[in-house]
Design a protein around this motif. Structure first.
Motif, PDB file in Angstrom:
ATOM      1  N   THR A  67       0.862  -1.303  -0.017  1.00 60.88           N
ATOM      2  CA  THR A  67       0.031  -0.025   0.066  1.00 60.88           C
ATOM      3  C   THR A  67       1.006   1.380   0.059  1.00 60.88           C
ATOM      4  O   THR A  67       0.704   2.181  -0.684  1.00 60.88           O
TER       5      THR A  67
ATOM      6  N   THR B  15       2.158   2.416  -3.515  1.00 63.14           N
ATOM      7  CA  THR B  15       1.336   3.298  -4.335  1.00 63.14           C
ATOM      8  C   THR B  15       1.322   4.752  -3.601  1.00 63.14           C
ATOM      9  O   THR B  15       1.458   5.658  -4.522  1.00 63.14           O
TER      10      THR B  15
ATOM     11  N   ASP C  61       2.418   7.928  -6.029  1.00 61.98           N
ATOM     12  CA  ASP C  61       1.499   8.899  -6.024  1.00 61.98           C
ATOM     13  C   ASP C  61       1.916  10.512  -5.627  1.00 61.98           C
ATOM     14  O   ASP C  61       1.516  11.452  -5.981  1.00 61.98           O
TER      15      ASP C  61
END
Length: 161
Positions: free
Chosen positions: A7, A10, A14
């Protein structure tokens, strides 16, 4: 670190895109003397990215590593070569087999940037990967020394001439 690095991976990508950083997807860097971020006291990668921005970094190197079954299998094979007690052999073997369940999970993330000849590094890894590395280190440290270096006689079978 007990955090889910899959997690977090990502989130990192981003955030780097939102911060305007081009991301270079690189291999693990062999840096002789990196300046390492204190991820224990300041575990939020966003602080590292902000620091890179303020310092004027133009590029962030991103490295990720997923845990592979091959890493475990190699460690298990090395158990047979290592000089371990029976108890160490059993305990390490059992734990390594249990670690197979993490195959495919993200085990390590790194961000780094270079500035004025120095490399700044943010590094995170999971607790279970730290345990794997610890076992791996214990096994590697218990390898028998290379007898060829200490015994110049070659067992009397070969001449040095």
């Amino acid at each position: 670190m007990s955090q889910n690095l899959d997690t977090l991976r990502t989130e990192m990508l981003d955030h780097l895109a939102a911060a305007g950083f081009p991301v270079f997807h690189g291999a693990m860097r062999q840096i002789p003397e990196p300046i390492e971020w204190d991820a224990v006291r300041s575990p939020d990668f966003r602080d590292f990215v902000k620091c890179a921005q303020v310092a004027g970094a133009k590029l962030i190197v991103f490295h990720e590593e997923a845990f592979s079954r091959r890493q475990v299998e190699e460690a298990i094979e090395d158990l047979d070569v290592a000089r371990l007690t029976e108890e160490e052999y059993r305990n390490y073997g059992r734990r390594l087999k249990e670690l197979r369940e993490y195959e495919g999970f993200m085990c390590m993330l790194e961000l780094s940037f270079d500035m004025e000849g120095r490399t700044y590094l943010f590094h995170l890894h999971t607790d279970w990967f730290a345990e794997f590395l610890n076992i791996r280190g214990e096994v590697d440290d218990s390898f028998p020394e290379n007898d060829d270096e200490s015994d110049d006689s070659m067992g009397g079978y070969y001449s040095k001439n």
